[in-house]
Design a protein around this motif. Sequence first.
Motif, PDB file in Angstrom:
ATOM      1  N   ASN A  22      36.429   1.913 113.016  1.00 35.29           N
ATOM      2  CA  ASN A  22      37.681   1.624 113.294  1.00 35.29           C
ATOM      3  C   ASN A  22      38.535   1.771 112.054  1.00 35.29           C
ATOM      4  OD1 ASN A  22      37.184   1.319 116.092  1.00 35.29           O
ATOM      5  ND2 ASN A  22      36.848  -0.938 115.925  1.00 35.29           N
ATOM      6  N   VAL A  23      38.098   0.883 111.112  1.00 34.11           N
ATOM      7  CA  VAL A  23      39.185   1.006 109.971  1.00 34.11           C
ATOM      8  C   VAL A  23      39.286   2.428 109.445  1.00 34.11           C
ATOM      9  CG1 VAL A  23      39.055   0.629 107.481  1.00 34.11           C
ATOM     10  CG2 VAL A  23      38.541  -1.300 108.783  1.00 34.11           C
ATOM     11  N   ASP A  24      38.369   3.363 109.321  1.00 29.60           N
ATOM     12  CA  ASP A  24      38.336   4.700 109.055  1.00 29.60           C
ATOM     13  C   ASP A  24      39.197   5.610 110.079  1.00 29.60           C
ATOM     14  OD1 ASP A  24      35.109   5.620 107.885  1.00 29.60           O
ATOM     15  OD2 ASP A  24      36.522   4.514 106.872  1.00 29.60           O
ATOM     16  N   ILE A  25      39.351   5.210 111.291  1.00 29.63           N
ATOM     17  CA  ILE A  25      40.059   5.845 112.208  1.00 29.63           C
ATOM     18  C   ILE A  25      41.447   5.483 112.033  1.00 29.63           C
ATOM     19  CG2 ILE A  25      40.621   5.964 114.678  1.00 29.63           C
ATOM     20  CD1 ILE A  25      37.672   6.155 115.116  1.00 29.63           C
ATOM     21  N   ALA A  26      41.805   4.140 111.876  1.00 33.04           N
ATOM     22  CA  ALA A  26      43.201   3.577 111.586  1.00 33.04           C
ATOM     23  C   ALA A  26      43.752   4.126 110.353  1.00 33.04           C
ATOM     24  CB  ALA A  26      43.025   1.940 111.626  1.00 33.04           C
ATOM     25  N   SER A  27      42.978   4.311 109.300  1.00 38.57           N
ATOM     26  CA  SER A  27      43.485   4.795 107.958  1.00 38.57           C
ATOM     27  C   SER A  27      43.527   6.295 108.412  1.00 38.57           C
ATOM     28  CB  SER A  27      42.100   4.724 106.940  1.00 38.57           C
ATOM     29  OG  SER A  27      42.632   5.277 105.721  1.00 38.57           O
ATOM     30  N   LEU A  28      42.836   7.080 108.859  1.00 41.12           N
ATOM     31  CA  LEU A  28      43.309   8.647 109.276  1.00 41.12           C
ATOM     32  C   LEU A  28      44.493   8.450 109.934  1.00 41.12           C
ATOM     33  CD1 LEU A  28      39.647  10.025 109.828  1.00 41.12           C
ATOM     34  CD2 LEU A  28      41.296  10.505 107.760  1.00 41.12           C
ATOM     35  N   GLN A  29      44.709   7.692 110.983  1.00 43.97           N
ATOM     36  CA  GLN A  29      46.024   7.845 112.053  1.00 43.97           C
ATOM     37  C   GLN A  29      47.035   7.415 110.957  1.00 43.97           C
ATOM     38  OE1 GLN A  29      44.624   5.187 114.937  1.00 43.97           O
ATOM     39  NE2 GLN A  29      44.059   6.913 116.201  1.00 43.97           N
ATOM     40  N   GLN A  30      46.882   6.621 110.247  1.00 51.39           N
ATOM     41  CA  GLN A  30      48.122   6.156 109.228  1.00 51.39           C
ATOM     42  C   GLN A  30      48.560   7.255 108.497  1.00 51.39           C
ATOM     43  OE1 GLN A  30      50.149   3.386 109.461  1.00 51.39           O
ATOM     44  NE2 GLN A  30      51.248   4.284 108.143  1.00 51.39           N
ATOM     45  N   ASP A  31      47.535   7.727 107.807  1.00 52.77           N
ATOM     46  CA  ASP A  31      47.475   9.016 106.871  1.00 52.77           C
ATOM     47  C   ASP A  31      48.302  10.296 107.638  1.00 52.77           C
ATOM     48  OD1 ASP A  31      44.588   8.605 104.902  1.00 52.77           O
ATOM     49  OD2 ASP A  31      46.470   7.645 104.745  1.00 52.77           O
ATOM     50  N   GLN A  32      48.083  10.330 108.831  1.00 52.84           N
ATOM     51  CA  GLN A  32      48.574  11.438 109.825  1.00 52.84           C
ATOM     52  C   GLN A  32      49.880  11.041 109.790  1.00 52.84           C
ATOM     53  OE1 GLN A  32      47.204  11.820 113.560  1.00 52.84           O
ATOM     54  NE2 GLN A  32      47.873  13.828 113.750  1.00 52.84           N
ATOM     55  N   SER A  33      50.331   9.860 110.257  1.00 52.08           N
ATOM     56  CA  SER A  33      51.699   9.256 110.480  1.00 52.08           C
ATOM     57  C   SER A  33      52.559   9.524 109.350  1.00 52.08           C
ATOM     58  CB  SER A  33      51.649   7.995 111.112  1.00 52.08           C
ATOM     59  OG  SER A  33      50.960   7.706 112.345  1.00 52.08           O
ATOM     60  N   ASN A  34      51.913   8.949 108.172  1.00 49.27           N
ATOM     61  CA  ASN A  34      52.684   9.047 106.851  1.00 49.27           C
ATOM     62  C   ASN A  34      53.166  10.555 106.572  1.00 49.27           C
ATOM     63  OD1 ASN A  34      52.777   6.334 106.614  1.00 49.27           O
ATOM     64  ND2 ASN A  34      50.997   6.720 105.266  1.00 49.27           N
ATOM     65  N   GLN A  35      51.990  11.541 106.787  1.00 46.51           N
ATOM     66  CA  GLN A  35      52.112  13.050 106.584  1.00 46.51           C
ATOM     67  C   GLN A  35      53.164  13.650 107.417  1.00 46.51           C
ATOM     68  OE1 GLN A  35      48.267  14.763 106.989  1.00 46.51           O
ATOM     69  NE2 GLN A  35      47.791  14.566 104.954  1.00 46.51           N
ATOM     70  N   LEU A  36      53.226  13.284 108.773  1.00 43.08           N
ATOM     71  CA  LEU A  36      54.453  13.797 109.754  1.00 43.08           C
ATOM     72  C   LEU A  36      55.651  13.423 109.450  1.00 43.08           C
ATOM     73  CD1 LEU A  36      54.728  15.240 112.350  1.00 43.08           C
ATOM     74  CD2 LEU A  36      54.132  13.075 113.586  1.00 43.08           C
ATOM     75  N   LEU A  37      55.892  11.984 109.006  1.00 40.56           N
ATOM     76  CA  LEU A  37      57.047  11.420 108.634  1.00 40.56           C
ATOM     77  C   LEU A  37      57.521  12.231 107.421  1.00 40.56           C
ATOM     78  CD1 LEU A  37      59.588   9.413 108.936  1.00 40.56           C
ATOM     79  CD2 LEU A  37      58.044   7.757 107.309  1.00 40.56           C
ATOM     80  N   GLN A  38      56.680  12.419 106.480  1.00 44.95           N
ATOM     81  CA  GLN A  38      57.096  13.170 105.054  1.00 44.95           C
ATOM     82  C   GLN A  38      57.454  14.762 105.433  1.00 44.95           C
ATOM     83  OE1 GLN A  38      53.899  13.282 102.160  1.00 44.95           O
ATOM     84  NE2 GLN A  38      55.261  13.661 100.538  1.00 44.95           N
ATOM     85  N   LEU A  39      56.612  15.168 106.447  1.00 43.08           N
ATOM     86  CA  LEU A  39      57.027  16.734 106.641  1.00 43.08           C
ATOM     87  C   LEU A  39      58.294  16.514 107.424  1.00 43.08           C
ATOM     88  CD1 LEU A  39      53.593  17.831 108.131  1.00 43.08           C
ATOM     89  CD2 LEU A  39      54.856  18.778 106.116  1.00 43.08           C
ATOM     90  N   HIS A  40      58.509  15.522 108.285  1.00 48.22           N
ATOM     91  CA  HIS A  40      60.017  15.656 109.019  1.00 48.22           C
ATOM     92  C   HIS A  40      60.834  15.601 107.957  1.00 48.22           C
ATOM     93  CE1 HIS A  40      58.964  15.957 113.235  1.00 48.22           C
ATOM     94  NE2 HIS A  40      58.058  15.072 113.282  1.00 48.22           N
ATOM     95  N   MET A  41      60.920  14.519 106.971  1.00 48.82           N
ATOM     96  CA  MET A  41      61.902  14.328 105.982  1.00 48.82           C
ATOM     97  C   MET A  41      61.878  15.574 105.280  1.00 48.82           C
ATOM     98  SD  MET A  41      60.996  10.315 104.880  1.00 48.82           S
ATOM     99  CE  MET A  41      61.103  10.526 103.285  1.00 48.82           C
ATOM    100  N   GLN A  42      60.834  16.089 104.722  1.00 49.24           N
ATOM    101  CA  GLN A  42      61.201  17.414 104.030  1.00 49.24           C
ATOM    102  C   GLN A  42      61.818  18.470 104.754  1.00 49.24           C
ATOM    103  OE1 GLN A  42      56.980  18.522 102.991  1.00 49.24           O
ATOM    104  NE2 GLN A  42      56.958  17.425 101.061  1.00 49.24           N
ATOM    105  N   LEU A  43      61.436  18.576 106.052  1.00 49.53           N
ATOM    106  CA  LEU A  43      61.967  19.640 106.775  1.00 49.53           C
ATOM    107  C   LEU A  43      63.504  19.296 107.093  1.00 49.53           C
ATOM    108  CD1 LEU A  43      61.589  22.174 108.545  1.00 49.53           C
ATOM    109  CD2 LEU A  43      61.168  20.541 110.410  1.00 49.53           C
ATOM    110  N   ASP A  44      63.900  18.307 107.161  1.00 47.96           N
ATOM    111  CA  ASP A  44      65.405  17.635 107.434  1.00 47.96           C
ATOM    112  C   ASP A  44      66.203  17.979 106.036  1.00 47.96           C
ATOM    113  OD1 ASP A  44      65.000  14.697 109.545  1.00 47.96           O
ATOM    114  OD2 ASP A  44      65.031  17.007 110.021  1.00 47.96           O
ATOM    115  N   ASN A  45      65.383  17.709 104.940  1.00 47.06           N
ATOM    116  CA  ASN A  45      66.254  17.919 103.578  1.00 47.06           C
ATOM    117  C   ASN A  45      66.314  19.324 103.432  1.00 47.06           C
ATOM    118  OD1 ASN A  45      66.303  15.240 102.936  1.00 47.06           O
ATOM    119  ND2 ASN A  45      64.527  15.294 101.942  1.00 47.06           N
ATOM    120  N   GLN A  46      65.188  20.227 103.722  1.00 47.48           N
ATOM    121  CA  GLN A  46      65.347  21.811 103.372  1.00 47.48           C
ATOM    122  C   GLN A  46      66.627  22.141 104.788  1.00 47.48           C
ATOM    123  OE1 GLN A  46      61.374  22.636 104.530  1.00 47.48           O
ATOM    124  NE2 GLN A  46      60.869  22.521 102.259  1.00 47.48           N
ATOM    125  N   LYS A  47      66.526  21.714 105.685  1.00 47.94           N
ATOM    126  CA  LYS A  47      67.547  22.331 106.637  1.00 47.94           C
ATOM    127  C   LYS A  47      68.896  21.765 106.099  1.00 47.94           C
ATOM    128  CE  LYS A  47      68.977  21.551 111.560  1.00 47.94           C
ATOM    129  NZ  LYS A  47      68.840  20.931 112.617  1.00 47.94           N
TER     130      LYS A  47
END
Length: 169
Positions: A22-47
């Motif tokens: 459960n800890v591993d899954i939660a950590s992976l899900q948090q990492d994925q959320s952080n990556q997605l947020l970072q990608l959205h921010m990068q995309l917004d900045n690039q746009k």
Amino acid sequence: QKLAVLKMKHETELKAASQTANVDIASLQQDQSNQLLQLHMQLDNQKKDLQAKTEKELDALRLQHQDHVNAMIEKHEKEYRIKEEEKRQELGRAHRKRVEEMENKHADEIRALRAKQQDELQSQMALSQNTLSCSTLRVSEQQTKHRVEMDALQQEHKWQMDELQHSQK
């Protein structure tokens, strides 16, 4: 009593394995959320950067076009005053044709610039989507791996319990 001790030991191991998963899954899900947020921010900045760059280039093209048109107008106005009425009308037609060609050229440049901006934006969005898909696949693979490990632990526990009960009979 051995059965109870063994049962408690197995339950403790199952709980620890479940908590780790459960800890591993939660950590992976948090990492994925952080990556997605970072990608959205990068995309917004690039746009935003791309839009600002495009506007700047469009403004420069407009100014250049207007300066060129103004220079041509001044030149032709001087020629109109000097030449005869007939030549003045002929020059007026030629001038209007050149202005129309320049406006068409300017419009073509703007369309090309906008198409280039759209292509770059679509490429960036496709890249972001591919990165997100890879991240999602990794999380899914981890979840499947943890499920298989949990199933194996539970099956092993069941066999040991069956063996212990069978040996006590």
